[in-house]
Enzyme design. Structure first.
Site: not given
Length: 254
Positions: A34, A82
């Site tokens: 991340d 996503n």
């Protein structure tokens, strides 16, 4: 080369249950990568630059994992959520995936590493899906460490698929409801036949699982770092592994 072929320097690994004495290295490490976007924003760069820097962090981390003797590394590359991102960013990520396979697959194979995919990568455009299939097939017989890449993966979907499979067996009369055990569920998950998860790392300071390996994380150690993924390196991984080594894993016992 991404990972070394040699395994002679590996420290003693925990047993098949994923246990081991305090100080033993983790067999299986998963990483939520991340911070690519924030890394790019801080430098006034497009998000693609952050993703490219993140790909370099993958290379560094895999080399570092080999040095530390980690048997299995699982990377959360693209979640089932996503797809909500802009089409251009998805296209950029798909392009980076294909570029990574073109540039690294031969070295991955030469290092005797097996590539495994969890999730449904066939949701990507056909060329990318074919490249992933070919990479998995090429490395299928390798006997060294394992690189697991989560593509279009969501843990809740994984669990739902496992439950549907077991439900069909119950309906067919080949399984009694009372026969559903944790081991039976685990055998239906995408991670079946992988070492139990020992350590889950999340970069960028966020402290949540984001629908990643929800079943497998039951007794894993969690490690959160403020380091943005593009800045993650050998020292950062070594620090996470050192933290793991200091923890006492009791699995509910004393």
């Amino acid at each position: 080369m991404i990972l070394s072929r040699s395994r002679a320097s590996r420290k003693p690994a925990p047993d098949a249950a994923g246990e081991g004495g305090q100080g033993a290295p983790p067999r299986h490490v998963a990483i939520i990568m991340d911070g690519n976007g924030r890394w790019a924003k801080a430098r006034r760069l497009p998000r693609l630059a952050g993703h490219r820097a993140g790909a370099e962090a993958v290379r560094r981390t895999l080399r570092a994992a080999a040095k530390l003797g980690i048997e299995c590394v699982t990377l959360y590359a693209f979640s089932s959520e996503n797809w909500k991102r802009p089409e251009q960013e998805i296209a950029d990520l798909t392009g980076l995936m294909k570029q990574f396979l073109r540039s690294e697959l031969d070295e991955i194979h030469a290092a005797n590493i097996r590539l495994k995919i969890i999730g449904d990568h066939h949701a990507f455009e056909p060329e990318a899906a074919r490249m992933v299939d070919a990479a998995v097939e090429k490395t299928a017989e390798n006997t060294g460490s394992t690189l697991v890449v989560a593509l279009n993966y969501g843990a809740q979907d994984e669990l739902a698929r496992a439950m549907r499979t077991l439900g069909e067996r119950i309906r067919a009369g080949t399984l009694e409801p009372a026969g559903v055990t944790p081991a039976l569920i685990a055998a239906e998950l995408d991670t079946a036949n992988l070492p139990p998860l020992d350590l889950l790392i999340r970069t960028s300071g966020e402290q949540r699982l984001s629908n990643f390996l929800l079943w497998q994380v039951a007794y894993a150690e969690l490690y959160f770092t403020e380091t943005l993924w593009p800045d993650f390196d050998e020292a950062a991984l070594a620090q996470a592994v050192a933290s793991f080594g200091k923890r006492e894993r009791r699995y509910g016992g004393l």
